[in-house]
Design an enzyme around this catalytic site. Structure first.
Site, PDB file in Angstrom:
ATOM      1  CG  ASP A 314      -2.147   0.857   1.068  1.00  0.00           C
ATOM      2  OD1 ASP A 314      -2.184   1.670   0.128  1.00  0.00           O
ATOM      3  OD2 ASP A 314      -3.078   0.749   1.890  1.00  0.00           O
ATOM      4  CD  GLU A 509      -6.396   6.014   3.050  1.00  0.00           C
ATOM      5  OE1 GLU A 509      -5.424   5.687   3.738  1.00  0.00           O
ATOM      6  OE2 GLU A 509      -6.298   6.223   1.819  1.00  0.00           O
TER       7      GLU A 509
HETATM    8  C1  BGC Z   1      -5.146   3.160   0.671  1.00  0.00           C
HETATM    9  C2  BGC Z   1      -5.529   2.167  -0.391  1.00  0.00           C
HETATM   10  C3  BGC Z   1      -5.486   2.824  -1.746  1.00  0.00           C
HETATM   11  C4  BGC Z   1      -4.148   3.471  -1.985  1.00  0.00           C
HETATM   12  C5  BGC Z   1      -4.048   4.194  -3.305  1.00  0.00           C
HETATM   13  C6  BGC Z   1      -3.872   3.879   0.335  1.00  0.00           C
HETATM   14  O1  BGC Z   1      -3.615   4.887   1.267  1.00  0.00           O
HETATM   15  O2  BGC Z   1      -5.004   2.485   1.908  1.00  0.00           O
HETATM   16  O3  BGC Z   1      -6.800   1.640  -0.128  1.00  0.00           O
HETATM   17  O4  BGC Z   1      -5.752   1.862  -2.730  1.00  0.00           O
HETATM   18  O5  BGC Z   1      -3.898   4.416  -0.961  1.00  0.00           O
HETATM   19  O6  BGC Z   1      -4.799   5.343  -3.314  1.00  0.00           O
HETATM   20  C1  BGC Z   2      -3.670  10.004  -1.800  1.00  0.00           C
HETATM   21  C2  BGC Z   2      -4.429   8.751  -1.506  1.00  0.00           C
HETATM   22  C3  BGC Z   2      -3.667   7.955  -0.552  1.00  0.00           C
HETATM   23  C4  BGC Z   2      -3.305   8.771   0.677  1.00  0.00           C
HETATM   24  C5  BGC Z   2      -2.460   7.985   1.619  1.00  0.00           C
HETATM   25  C6  BGC Z   2      -3.373  10.754  -0.523  1.00  0.00           C
HETATM   26  O1  BGC Z   2      -2.651  11.905  -0.784  1.00  0.00           O
HETATM   27  O2  BGC Z   2      -4.410  10.814  -2.648  1.00  0.00           O
HETATM   28  O3  BGC Z   2      -4.653   8.013  -2.658  1.00  0.00           O
HETATM   29  O4  BGC Z   2      -4.423   6.853  -0.183  1.00  0.00           O
HETATM   30  O5  BGC Z   2      -2.656   9.947   0.322  1.00  0.00           O
HETATM   31  O6  BGC Z   2      -2.103   8.718   2.759  1.00  0.00           O
END
Ligand code: BGC
Ligand code: BGC
Length: 592
Positions: A314, A509
């Site tokens: 991830d 998140e």
């Molecule tokens: C998330 C994932 C996601 C990835 C890409 C991560 O922070 O946990 O679910 O697919 O970012 O955006």
């Molecule tokens: C991105 C997300 C990612 C996240 C992780 C964001 O800046 O756009 O896709 O999951 O950071 O912390």
């Protein structure tokens, strides 16, 4: 319009071949690549294994390493780096949109990157990944479906399959070939800010709907990813390693029997259904980060379950292992990670990997296995044979047909939490008042992962608000009044019914981790305002999880859980006024 498709049809050649011929004509240094047009790996009549063997046999160590890099698209400042480093995959994170955010700009952006990949020595196509978790929702104008928790409430596998087939069409129309979905996490604690991304807390239902979702993607040659391996839905409150989060990016403390009984089965189900990639969560178990767990990644996932696709880490996930970036990479790759969502610094990754291979810290066997798994997934998804894929027209994005299916999904996801025999409402009541922070707000309806990572509060995307839907559903003679705060001009007689639509503002998140999910003081005031001027009151809750309504629910006549319905708010009026019966059931416990 897909120009590549017309071109392909005209000449009967693949996208790769078209561009190769063009490259060779314009850049004499690509003459080597021209010799490869007839290489066995280009021959769609051969087996995938034969093609992978042939291609792998031609690759240098550096090219194999490049396949293992998953890079955020804005980090590729110079697109010739794609060929120079042999980069295997790119992604748009949440909100990683082109400017302008139009379907055409998406398509142009992705094709541009693919052309850059075709200029590499072997012309290996890129995987391009997006988080299409409820429709291809980064794209402004896409059909936005209910988030997964609402689909769990609808508990209809056929519906999920149709939903994901449409999602995949809207993905493929932008040239993207990979989605970071389905989320197969089984949620345990609804205070987690990712609760709405799950199909709920019932492992069997999660398995069933995840397989249906995957089949929809596969029907359009879009590669799926099961995430987030393993036990991410069971992380404990207060365990987050991220100082701004509480649960997300934390730890699970359940035993192996519970892990196997509850959290592993959805992965088993999608592996049986042919999933090609599994994403490792930001989660630790028994004190070990999952990305560093040889036991769970290699012994269980690959050996015991026979998973033949690739394991992708991830966002920055590998860095969780150690502050020493090269040690972290070596540990993760040796544990079983095949592709690293870096997502930024591919140059350091490439040199760290090269050093690790040269020094023997990572074996050639492991390198070949990782590259083989990634290439196999690319061949299986048809990336080398784009002329075989009928890429949907760009105007299917957000089409009326697609929105009709999203509306159906909204109808089926509504759950009655309380009803004192007033639902469904009559369309011919003489006077209705509507109020609330989520009544006229497509951003709140859609939640996180919509155009922006954290979503956008307000009416920024095309769609139908819940208020619009109610206005369209009621009889012409019915008087309807709306006020977001519930303040209406003084009156002598109370309205027949007050409908108050309240809930959460968008989040994604760990930003959404919340110790006590409940209605805001503002929402409670609106409800109180409407209550005094209405004979009956219906509360519709637009939220990514159950909210605590125990202190007030006794004073309300009916309560409906609407989850995060997405762009087609009319589906709510369809059930509220009885055109379609209520059929949703709770996907998670809602303490009442
Ligand atoms: C998330 C994932 C996601 C990835 C890409 C991560 O922070 O946990 O679910 O697919 O970012 O955006
Ligand atoms: C991105 C997300 C990612 C996240 C992780 C964001 O800046 O756009 O896709 O999951 O950071 O912390």
């Amino acid at each position: 319009m897909s120009h590549s498709k017309t071109k392909n049809e005209r000449f009967g050649r693949s996208f790769f071949e078209d561009n190769l011929v063009a490259s060779v004509t314009h850049y004499p240094s690509f003459r080597n690549a021209a010799l490869l047009v007839n290489a066995p790996y280009r021959d769609a009549s051969l087996s995938i294994d034969a093609r992978v063997d042939d291609l792998l046999g031609r690759m240098t160590t550096k090219e194999k390493i490049g396949q293992m890099a998953l890079v955020e698209k804005n980090s590729v400042i110079d697109t010739s780096d794609i060929a120079r480093y042999g980069i295997g995959a790119l992604l748009s994170g949440g909100g990683g949109n082109p400017d302008p955010n139009t379907p055409e700009a998406w398509r142009e952006m992705v094709e541009n990157f693919q052309r850059a990949a075709q200029r590499s020595r072997l012309g290996i196509p890129l995987l391009y990944g997006v988080d299409a978790v409820h429709g291809n929702a980064n794209v402004l104008g896409a059909t936005i479906f209910p988030h997964a928790l609402g689909l769990g409430a609808a508990h209809n596998a056929d519906l999920v399959r149709r939903m994901s087939e449409i999602t995949a069409q809207e993905i493929a129309a932008t040239g993207v070939n990979w989605s970071f979905s389905p989320t197969v996490d089984v949620v345990d604690d609804v205070r987690w800010g990712r609760t709405y991304e799950t199909f709920g807390s019932d492992s069997a239902l999660v398995s069933n709907l995840s397989v249906a979702y995957l089949k929809g993607l596969q029907s359009q040659s879009v590669m799926g990813t099961a995430k987030h391996y393993l036990g991410t839905g069971a992380m404990a409150w207060g365990s987050s390693t991220n100082p701004s989060f509480r649960i997300d990016q934390g730890a699970t403390f359940i035993d192996e029997a519970a892990m196997r009984a509850i959290h592993l089965p959805p992965f088993v189900a999608v592996i049986d259904a042919g999933i090609q990639s599994v994403m490792v969560g930001h989660v630790s178990w028994n004190g070990v980060e999952l990305v560093a767990s040889h036991y769970l990644l290699t012994d269980v996932l690959k050996r015991e379950l026979g998973f033949e696709g690739f394991v992708v880490s991830d966002w920055n996930g590998v860095d969780e292992i150690s502050n020493d970036a090269s040690l972290a990479v070596v540990t993760a790759i040796n544990a079983g990670v095949d592709m690293v969502m870096l997502p930024f610094d591919y140059k350091t990754f490439t040199s760290d990997m090269k050093y690790a291979i040269d020094s023997g810290a990572i074996s050639h066997n492991r390198l070949n296995d990782a590259a083989r798994r990634i290439l196999r997934a690319k061949f299986s998804t048809g990336l080398f044979d784009t002329k075989l894929i009928d890429s949907p027209a760009i105007n299917t994005i957000g089409s009326a047909e697609h929105r009709a299916v999203a509306r159906e999904a909204v109808q089926q996801s509504m759950v009655i939490l309380k009803d004192t025999n007033i639902l469904p409402l009559n369309k011919n009541l003489s006077h209705i008042v509507v109020a609330g922070s989520s009544a006229n707000n497509l951003g709140r309806q859609s939640g996180g992962w919509t155009v922006e990572w954290q979503g956008i509060d307000g009416n920024w995307i095309p769609g139908t608000t819940i208020l619009d839907g109610i206005k369209n559903a009621i009889d012409e003679q019915t008087t309807i009044e709306y006020s977001d705060t519930g303040f209406f001009s003084p009156r002598n007689e109370r309205a027949d019914v007050g409908i108050v639509i309240v809930g959460e503002s968008p989040y994604a998140e760990g930003v959404g981790d919340n110790e006590h999910p409940e209605l805001s003081a503002e929402d409670l005031r609106t409800i109180a305002n409407v209550k005094v001027i209405s004979k009956k009151i219906v509360i519709i809750i637009v939220s990514g999880r159950p909210l605590d309504i125990r202190p007030y629910v006794d004073t309300w006549d009916a309560v409906i859980a609407a989850w995060l319905p997405g762009s087609e708010g009319a589906g709510i009026a369809d059930v509220l006024f009885g055109d379609v019966p209520f059929s949703g059931t709770l996907p998670v416990e809602w303490g009442m």
